[in-house]
Design a protein around this motif. Structure first.
Motif, short mmCIF file in Angstrom:
data_model
loop_
_atom_site.label_atom_id
_atom_site.label_comp_id
_atom_site.label_asym_id
_atom_site.label_seq_id
_atom_site.Cartn_x
_atom_site.Cartn_y
_atom_site.Cartn_z
N ALA A 44 0.84 -1.19 0.00
CA ALA A 44 0.00 0.00 0.00
C ALA A 44 0.88 1.24 0.00
CB ALA A 44 -0.92 0.01 1.21
N VAL A 45 0.42 2.27 -0.68
CA VAL A 45 1.07 3.57 -0.70
C VAL A 45 0.03 4.62 -0.34
CG1 VAL A 45 2.26 5.28 -2.12
CG2 VAL A 45 2.72 2.84 -2.47
N ARG A 46 0.41 5.53 0.58
CA ARG A 46 -0.52 6.57 0.99
C ARG A 46 0.11 7.94 0.76
NH1 ARG A 46 -2.69 9.23 6.12
NH2 ARG A 46 -0.74 8.63 7.15
N LEU A 47 -0.60 8.80 0.03
CA LEU A 47 -0.20 10.19 -0.15
C LEU A 47 -0.92 11.01 0.92
CD1 LEU A 47 -0.51 10.48 -4.02
CD2 LEU A 47 1.52 9.94 -2.68
N LEU A 48 -0.18 11.88 1.62
CA LEU A 48 -0.79 12.57 2.75
C LEU A 48 -0.35 14.02 2.84
CD1 LEU A 48 1.47 12.70 5.39
CD2 LEU A 48 1.28 10.25 4.96
N HIS A 49 -1.16 14.80 3.54
CA HIS A 49 -0.86 16.20 3.82
C HIS A 49 -0.45 16.30 5.28
CE1 HIS A 49 -1.83 20.61 4.27
NE2 HIS A 49 -1.09 20.60 3.17
N PHE A 50 0.81 16.64 5.51
CA PHE A 50 1.41 16.68 6.85
C PHE A 50 1.19 18.06 7.47
CE2 PHE A 50 4.80 17.34 9.85
CZ PHE A 50 5.03 16.11 10.44
N SER A 102 3.89 16.88 18.15
CA SER A 102 2.72 16.20 17.57
C SER A 102 2.42 16.78 16.19
CB SER A 102 1.50 16.36 18.48
OG SER A 102 1.11 17.72 18.56
N HIS A 103 1.70 16.02 15.42
CA HIS A 103 1.19 16.51 14.14
C HIS A 103 -0.04 15.69 13.77
CE1 HIS A 103 3.70 13.13 12.55
NE2 HIS A 103 2.69 13.02 11.70
N TYR A 104 -0.80 16.18 12.82
CA TYR A 104 -1.88 15.38 12.25
C TYR A 104 -1.71 15.38 10.74
CZ TYR A 104 -4.47 19.61 10.86
OH TYR A 104 -4.85 20.79 10.28
N ASP A 105 -2.31 14.40 10.10
CA ASP A 105 -2.27 14.35 8.64
C ASP A 105 -3.53 13.69 8.13
OD1 ASP A 105 -1.81 11.39 7.97
OD2 ASP A 105 -0.15 11.77 9.34
N TYR A 106 -3.81 13.92 6.88
CA TYR A 106 -4.91 13.25 6.20
C TYR A 106 -4.47 12.93 4.78
CZ TYR A 106 -5.66 18.09 4.67
OH TYR A 106 -5.49 19.35 4.18
N GLY A 107 -4.98 11.82 4.26
CA GLY A 107 -4.52 11.43 2.94
C GLY A 107 -5.32 10.28 2.36
N ILE A 108 -4.97 9.95 1.13
CA ILE A 108 -5.61 8.85 0.42
C ILE A 108 -4.54 7.87 -0.03
CG2 ILE A 108 -7.59 10.21 -0.33
CD1 ILE A 108 -6.21 10.49 -3.06
#
Length: 203
Positions: free
Chosen positions: A21-27, A190-196
């Protein structure tokens, strides 16, 4: 820490033959990192089991990620307070020439809704890695220092996500995660991210 990352990389490489699996995300850095560094896009690669093949309730995952952060300013103005016979406020500056987060992770997901081909899931990981940084700080008459090297990092991350099975072999998914970690001789961050992402099941 170095040996843990090598071991996890070998695990991912072996597992990738079965389910990659590969996930592209916004850090999105928060706290001190949010003040110092810009948001950015990055990616991670992982071995991730398939809910359908694992009975639909839980699955394991492990992978690696690399996030080179960019400083918001070339030089951050700062100051120091020196106390003695009186109080002096001394001007200074800090410079972050490099700040790369390199981590390996291992964890699990649990399906809270299983309506194959659609799933909703919650999950969590244990993280370990290194922060590779180059840093300078100067405060008039009291401090002039620099650092270049790696600092160990360890922490956890939590996530919520959804996925859809396009075919038995091709799966798309989306996730939101929140990470908490301690950086050696530095502080908690800390950080959050979201991605597909996309997963391909070879077996």
């Amino acid at each position: 820490m170095k040996y843990i990352m090598v071991w996890l990389l070998m695990l991912v490489a072996a597992g990738a033959k079965a389910q990659l699996a590969v996930r592209l995300l916004h850090f999105n850095p928060t706290g001190d990192q949010g003040i110092l560094f810009e948001k950015r896009f990055t990616a991670e690669i992982m071995y991730m089991q398939d809910f359908a093949n694992e009975g639909g309730s839980s699955r394991m995952r492990a992978g690696i990620s690399y996030t080179p952060l960019k400083s918001r300013l070339d030089t951050f103005p700062s100051y120091a307070v020196q106390e003695g016979s009186g109080t002096l406020v001394l001007p200074g500056y800090e410079i972050y020439k490099k700040y790369d987060l390199i981590s390996a992770f291992m964890g699990a997901d649990w399906a809270v809704l299983d309506r194959e081909p659609f799933y909703l899931f919650l999950g969590g990981d244990i993280m370990g890695g290194v922060v590779n940084m180059e840093y300078e700080a100067n405060y008039e008459t009291i401090l002039d220092e620099s650092f270049s090297g790696g600092l160990a990092m360890v922490g956890i991350r939590l996530r919520a996500g959804t996925q859809y099975m396009i075919t038995d072999k091709v799966i798309v998914f989306g996730e939101v995660t929140r990470s908490y970690y301690y950086i050696e001789e530095y502080s908690f961050q800390s950080h959050y991210d979201y991605g597909i992402g996309i997963q391909y099941v070879f077996n």
